[in-house]
Scaffold this motif. Structure first.
Motif, mmCIF file in Angstrom:
data_model
loop_
_atom_site.group_PDB
_atom_site.id
_atom_site.type_symbol
_atom_site.label_atom_id
_atom_site.label_comp_id
_atom_site.label_asym_id
_atom_site.label_seq_id
_atom_site.Cartn_x
_atom_site.Cartn_y
_atom_site.Cartn_z
ATOM 1 N N ARG A 72 1.098 -1.166 0.080
ATOM 2 C CA ARG A 72 0.056 -0.104 0.043
ATOM 3 C C ARG A 72 1.034 1.135 0.171
ATOM 4 N NH1 ARG A 72 -4.037 2.477 3.864
ATOM 5 N NH2 ARG A 72 -2.229 2.186 5.491
ATOM 6 N N LEU A 73 0.636 2.188 -1.104
ATOM 7 C CA LEU A 73 1.770 3.221 -1.099
ATOM 8 C C LEU A 73 0.620 4.608 -0.557
ATOM 9 C CD1 LEU A 73 3.201 3.062 -4.553
ATOM 10 C CD2 LEU A 73 3.799 2.028 -2.486
ATOM 11 N N THR A 74 1.243 5.234 0.383
ATOM 12 C CA THR A 74 0.545 6.284 1.093
ATOM 13 C C THR A 74 1.580 7.521 0.906
ATOM 14 O OG1 THR A 74 1.729 5.826 3.327
ATOM 15 C CG2 THR A 74 -0.625 5.093 3.043
ATOM 16 N N GLU A 75 0.767 8.589 0.604
ATOM 17 C CA GLU A 75 1.464 9.948 0.211
ATOM 18 C C GLU A 75 2.263 10.231 1.212
ATOM 19 O OE1 GLU A 75 -1.451 12.726 -1.591
ATOM 20 O OE2 GLU A 75 0.167 14.248 -1.548
ATOM 21 N N ALA A 76 3.274 10.842 0.938
ATOM 22 C CA ALA A 76 4.154 11.477 1.805
ATOM 23 C C ALA A 76 4.525 12.962 1.316
ATOM 24 C CB ALA A 76 5.475 10.543 2.061
ATOM 25 N N LEU A 77 5.215 13.747 2.579
ATOM 26 C CA LEU A 77 5.632 15.073 1.896
ATOM 27 C C LEU A 77 7.210 15.160 2.260
ATOM 28 C CD1 LEU A 77 2.791 16.851 4.315
ATOM 29 C CD2 LEU A 77 2.981 16.614 1.635
ATOM 30 N N ALA A 78 7.508 15.864 1.587
ATOM 31 C CA ALA A 78 9.158 15.896 1.605
ATOM 32 C C ALA A 78 9.652 17.585 1.314
ATOM 33 C CB ALA A 78 9.716 15.257 0.196
ATOM 34 N N VAL A 79 10.573 17.614 2.236
ATOM 35 C CA VAL A 79 11.443 18.823 2.125
ATOM 36 C C VAL A 79 12.918 18.637 1.601
ATOM 37 C CG1 VAL A 79 12.525 20.910 3.473
ATOM 38 C CG2 VAL A 79 10.396 19.853 4.033
ATOM 39 N N THR A 80 13.100 19.245 0.304
ATOM 40 C CA THR A 80 14.212 18.820 -0.433
ATOM 41 C C THR A 80 15.110 20.145 -0.045
ATOM 42 O OG1 THR A 80 13.024 17.669 -2.028
ATOM 43 C CG2 THR A 80 15.270 18.343 -2.640
ATOM 44 N N THR A 81 16.756 19.712 0.254
ATOM 45 C CA THR A 81 17.558 20.761 0.444
ATOM 46 C C THR A 81 18.641 20.452 -0.630
ATOM 47 O OG1 THR A 81 17.246 20.601 2.816
ATOM 48 C CG2 THR A 81 19.217 21.758 1.965
ATOM 49 N N LEU A 82 18.637 21.494 -1.691
ATOM 50 C CA LEU A 82 19.362 21.516 -2.774
ATOM 51 C C LEU A 82 20.788 21.794 -2.416
ATOM 52 C CD1 LEU A 82 16.903 23.194 -5.178
ATOM 53 C CD2 LEU A 82 17.476 20.883 -5.158
ATOM 54 N N PRO A 83 21.800 21.559 -3.477
ATOM 55 C CA PRO A 83 23.302 21.476 -2.906
ATOM 56 C C PRO A 83 23.460 23.115 -2.631
ATOM 57 C CG PRO A 83 23.186 20.351 -4.848
ATOM 58 C CD PRO A 83 21.934 20.648 -4.501
ATOM 59 N N ASP A 84 22.894 24.218 -2.963
ATOM 60 C CA ASP A 84 23.206 25.411 -2.883
ATOM 61 C C ASP A 84 22.604 25.916 -1.640
ATOM 62 O OD1 ASP A 84 20.555 25.660 -3.504
ATOM 63 O OD2 ASP A 84 20.678 26.870 -5.163
ATOM 64 N N GLY A 85 21.757 25.081 -0.795
ATOM 65 C CA GLY A 85 21.253 25.325 0.484
ATOM 66 C C GLY A 85 19.642 25.866 0.354
ATOM 67 N N SER A 86 19.295 25.938 -0.912
ATOM 68 C CA SER A 86 17.760 26.296 -0.835
ATOM 69 C C SER A 86 16.969 25.169 -0.827
ATOM 70 C CB SER A 86 17.733 27.144 -2.139
ATOM 71 O OG SER A 86 17.795 25.997 -3.470
ATOM 72 N N LYS A 87 15.742 25.348 -0.538
ATOM 73 C CA LYS A 87 14.827 24.167 -0.045
ATOM 74 C C LYS A 87 13.658 24.403 -0.780
ATOM 75 C CE LYS A 87 16.211 23.583 4.582
ATOM 76 N NZ LYS A 87 15.812 23.461 6.065
ATOM 77 N N LEU A 88 13.221 23.082 -1.240
ATOM 78 C CA LEU A 88 11.932 22.898 -1.963
ATOM 79 C C LEU A 88 10.875 22.108 -1.101
ATOM 80 C CD1 LEU A 88 13.341 21.833 -5.490
ATOM 81 C CD2 LEU A 88 12.360 24.142 -4.721
ATOM 82 N N TYR A 89 9.734 22.627 -1.324
ATOM 83 C CA TYR A 89 8.749 21.988 -0.327
ATOM 84 C C TYR A 89 7.671 21.138 -1.089
ATOM 85 C CZ TYR A 89 10.407 24.706 3.584
ATOM 86 O OH TYR A 89 11.282 25.494 4.452
ATOM 87 N N ASN A 90 8.001 19.675 -1.076
ATOM 88 C CA ASN A 90 7.227 19.046 -2.069
ATOM 89 C C ASN A 90 7.425 19.395 -3.341
ATOM 90 O OD1 ASN A 90 6.119 17.015 -0.784
ATOM 91 N ND2 ASN A 90 4.038 17.474 -0.861
ATOM 92 N N GLY A 91 8.794 19.523 -3.686
ATOM 93 C CA GLY A 91 9.003 19.863 -4.814
ATOM 94 C C GLY A 91 8.891 21.038 -5.537
ATOM 95 N N ALA A 92 8.384 22.055 -4.604
ATOM 96 C CA ALA A 92 8.074 23.450 -5.281
ATOM 97 C C ALA A 92 8.624 24.507 -4.239
ATOM 98 C CB ALA A 92 6.500 23.598 -5.393
ATOM 99 N N PRO A 93 8.881 25.843 -4.582
ATOM 100 C CA PRO A 93 9.115 26.801 -3.678
ATOM 101 C C PRO A 93 8.061 27.058 -2.567
ATOM 102 C CG PRO A 93 9.381 27.648 -5.677
ATOM 103 C CD PRO A 93 8.374 26.308 -5.998
ATOM 104 N N VAL A 94 8.521 27.564 -1.426
ATOM 105 C CA VAL A 94 7.598 27.372 -0.199
ATOM 106 C C VAL A 94 6.139 28.376 -0.515
ATOM 107 C CG1 VAL A 94 8.433 29.494 0.993
ATOM 108 C CG2 VAL A 94 7.303 27.847 2.212
ATOM 109 N N ALA A 95 6.144 29.180 -1.444
ATOM 110 C CA ALA A 95 5.073 30.206 -1.731
ATOM 111 C C ALA A 95 4.159 29.338 -2.469
ATOM 112 C CB ALA A 95 5.532 31.373 -2.479
ATOM 113 N N ASP A 96 4.426 28.169 -3.081
ATOM 114 C CA ASP A 96 3.323 27.578 -3.863
ATOM 115 C C ASP A 96 2.568 26.777 -2.971
ATOM 116 O OD1 ASP A 96 4.883 28.483 -5.786
ATOM 117 O OD2 ASP A 96 5.154 26.541 -6.806
ATOM 118 N N GLU A 97 2.780 26.610 -1.521
ATOM 119 C CA GLU A 97 1.951 26.074 -0.624
ATOM 120 C C GLU A 97 1.676 24.533 -1.016
ATOM 121 O OE1 GLU A 97 -1.267 28.212 0.696
ATOM 122 O OE2 GLU A 97 -0.313 30.185 0.732
#
Lengths: 655, 98
Positions: free
Chosen positions: A277-302
């Motif tokens: 059973r695959l259940t949806e997860a959430l992810a915070v991604t830290t790129l090599p330059d230190g910037s972060k993506l929230y579920n693959g998008a910038p924080v403003a995309d909510e």
């Protein structure tokens, strides 16, 4: 998580801060004398003082940290509430009246009343500074957490703002303005927490926590799949394609699936005979330059959704969609029979990019309403003796810490008599106990109302308020902010008293004039305030209640043995007290610095920490007691024990 | 402006109050220790249902309520002792208590 500042929040916040600053300005006239500055003239009414105790004590840790910890770990967060409140029993029954009888401005006075020892003056002043600093860190961290959603400012700005406002409050009117700020904040905090809990009961539980219809709750997907023997995951639905998976140790725990042009993380729950059973997860991604993506998008995309929901609500054995209005008992018993989706987290690496994955962990309500989700105590679930000792150690530190906190102890000197000190302690116990009962409801409410920010547990209670509308959010946030102001002011008064009164005037024998002492106090307040700001920035992101657990351990180890033994053991000597303060303080701070949690903070593996416990109390508190006894017995002067000194001091009067 | 809050005059019932305080403290400490020990060594018990709630919730709330009850009892006993002492002494020491 993305936060939008609201005009309401800013208006209420600015209004509150203006009121506080005006009050400080008004009271500044009353505080020209040292007694006015350090002890509010000793003429605060006991009832006001009692609520101010609550305002002083119910710090950011109580409000933000405990509610947050309950929201993420259930009952284990409530253990802090119980321990913090139990500590007041020590304060009331053991130290309140004697300390008031012996002291003048600071608890060093009380320790020193029988000996007039420069060693005690120095040791107690240092321990006051160390404990206050430890206690300041979580307050400032909490302030930083709050400004993000409240005013849309970064963490450091919140820390600097609190620091500056508090410096103004303390430097203008010392303990007098501090007392009234704390009184105001204590009353507001309890009144509005109660409001929040009442609307929470009225809303009841629902499996679709959409903030009463105001904000749709993200519908987390579930995908059936097959799991092959080599760990490969194949979704049953052809619309999903596996974009990445991590079959590290056996079957993959997480996969990233592509569907209609976007990618989503899933947690793999293996089922019987090759299904999953695959259940949806959430992810915070830290790129090599230190910037972060929230579920693959910038924080403003909510795209990083607020979470917290029931997978199943059971009332009287029947599954239901929603419950309607609940009462304080059914709120807990329905939760006990239901199942809540909590969130676990795991970090994984992908070609230099690090992901923190938050995945669903359905947890039975019965497990949430008993200890064990944060502190491992159940041997059947792999708890070791060390885990159990950690737990005992924390509970011991909380129990013994309250009565040894300098900023709490100085409040005994703001009332006119020992009896008033006792009565204000009882008001404090009533107010604080009631508030702590509310924390359990606020925390559990946040857990299941779809409001949690998985990256910041400290924000759980204000975010819960937000689900009831922006006005309640604005009020609760402004109060939480005021909470920080009140507690930090008290801490800084305590620290400045230690420097100006204990250290400069008494230890160094500078014989400051009354006004000189006030000036020295104000300058110390500014310096301590700046130090607090720097620490608040450095410790961003730690759970504030956790940090307070350390402050309590240091206070209990350094101060409590000295206070208790002085009062109840006739053979206590000045050197015994000095030795116990120093040993307790050094041991507690040292063991914290060597603890697994700090090693993680240094970027080292937790297992490499030389000391296995995260809370030093169970070692450092007894050590401090033993040191006091041994040192006192070794330094027994002929006939000059406490008993003799007591007779002398009573005959000679005060001071 | 204000006199300093100097340490107060001797309190004739302080011995009684501190003995009472210690006894009540020991009582509460035992109840609290029970809670901590059950949590650490018999955590299953905390999940048992008592009066419709988990034992953890009942015991936890109980500790909070017990603290308040003990505090009120202590205050009323201390207050009574102070009243008795006040009745026995002359008016010059009344300020000690109020």
């Amino acid at each position: 998580m993305n936060y939008q500042p609201s005009a309401w929040a800013i208006a209420i916040f600015v209004g509150f801060v203006s009121l506080v600053l005006y009050m400080s300005y008004y009271m500044a006239r009353r505080t020209r004398s040292a007694s006015g500055y350090f002890a509010a003239g000793g003429n605060i009414h006991w009832a006001v003082n009692g609520i101010a105790f609550a305002g002083d004590y119910l710090s950011a840790a109580s409000f933000l940290g405990i509610a947050g910890m309950i929201a993420f770990f259930g009952f284990d967060g409530f253990l802090y509430s119980i321990g913090y409140l139990a500590g007041w029993i020590v304060a009331l029954f053991v130290v309140a009246e004697p300390l008031r009888r012996l002291g003048k401005y600071t608890f060093t006075d009380a320790l020193d009343a029988k000996f007039n020892s420069r060693g005690i003056q120095l040791a107690a002043a240092i321990s006051t500074l160390v404990v206050s600093t430890f206690y300041l860190i979580p307050q400032m961290v909490g302030a930083g957490s709050l400004v993000k959603p409240l005013l849309g400012l970064p963490h450091w700005a919140g820390v600097v703002m609190v620091g500056s406002i508090v410096i103004v409050i303390v430097a203008t009117a010392g303990m007098a303005s501090t007392t009234y700020v704390q009184f105001l904040k204590g009353s507001l905090l309890i009144a509005f927490s109660l409001t929040l809990v009442l609307v929470l009961f009225a809303r009841g539980y629902t499996t679709n926590p959409d903030a009463g219809g105001d904000r749709p709750y993200h519908q987390f997907q579930e995908v059936a799949a097959t799991l092959s023997a080599d760990g490969a995951v194949t979704p049953a639905d052809q619309a999903y394609a596996v974009a990445a998976s991590w079959p590290e140790d056996g079957p993959a725990q997480f996969v990233r699936l592509a569907n209609e042009g976007s990618e989503t993380w899933f947690y793999v729950e293996p089922g019987d005979d090759g299904s999953a059973r695959l259940t949806e997860a959430l992810a915070v991604t830290t790129l090599p330059d230190g910037s972060k993506l929230y579920n693959g998008a910038p924080v403003a995309d909510e795209k990083f959704y607020p979470v917290g929901h029931f997978s199943e609500i059971v009332v009287d054995g029947q599954p239901v969609e929603q419950t309607g209005t609940l009462d304080p008992f059914s709120f807990l018993s329905v939760l006990r029979d239901s199942t809540v989706v909590r969130w676990g987290s795991k970090s994984i690496n992908e070609n230099g990019v690090s992901h923190t994955i938050y995945y669903q962990v359905p947890t039975s309500g019965a497990d949430i309403l008993r200890p064990g989700l944060k502190f491992k105590v159940d041997a059947e679930k792999g708890a070791t003796t060390t885990d159990k000792m950690n737990f005992v150690s924390l509970m011991l530190a909380l129990f013994c810490g309250t009565a040894a906190l300098p900023h709490i102890l100085i409040r005994y000197y703001t009332v006119p008599t020992p009896a008033a000190a006792r009565r204000s302690t009882i008001v404090a116990i009533g107010a604080i106990g009631f508030f702590y009962v509310l924390t359990l409801y606020m925390g559990l409410g946040a857990m299941v109302n779809g409001v949690l920010d998985l990256t910041d547990d400290n924000m759980s209670a204000p975010l819960l308020a937000q689900s009831f509308g922006v006005l309640l959010f604005a009020i609760i946030s402004a109060i939480a902010f005021a909470t920080v102001l009140g507690t930090v002011s008290g801490l800084i008064v305590a620290a400045s008293g230690a420097v100006a009164h204990d250290f400069m005037d008494r230890f160094l024998g500078m014989k400051l004039s009354d006004q000189g002492k006030v000036r020295a106090g104000k300058i110390s307040a500014i310096i301590v305030g700046i130090l607090a700001m720097l620490l608040g920035i450095a410790y961003q992101g730690m759970n504030v209640s956790y940090l307070v657990g350390w402050a309590f351990a240091v206070a209990a180890s350094a101060n409590l043995p000295a206070i208790v033994m002085l009062l109840f053991w006739k053979k206590t000597t000045a050197r015994g007290i000095v030795a116990s303060i120093i040993v307790g303080m050094v041991a507690a701070v040292g063991l914290i610095l060597l603890s697994p949690d700090m090693y993680v903070r240094y970027g080292l593996p937790a297992a490499s920490a030389p000391f296995g416990l995260n809370n030093p109390g169970v070692v450092s508190i007894p050590l401090s007691f033993i040191t006091l006894v041994v040192a006192s017995l070794l330094t027994q002067p002929k006939g000059a024990t406490v008993a003799a000194a007591r007779g002398a001091s009573e005959a000679g009067g005060s001071d | 402006m204000h006199g300093s809050p100097a340490p107060s005059a001797p309190d004739p019932v302080s011995g009684y109050k501190s003995r009472l305080g210690i006894r009540m403290f020991i009582f509460y400490a035992i109840v609290y220790a029970g809670f901590v020990l059950i949590n650490s060594f018999a955590p299953k018990l905390m999940g048992a249902v008592v009066m419709g709630q988990t034992f953890a919730v009942v015991y936890g709330f109980g500790l909070i309520v017990l603290a308040l009850i003990l505090a009120l009892v202590y205050n009323s006993l201390c207050g009574r002792a102070e009243d008795r002492a006040r009745a026995e002494t002359d008016d010059s020491t009344v300020e000690v208590f109020e």
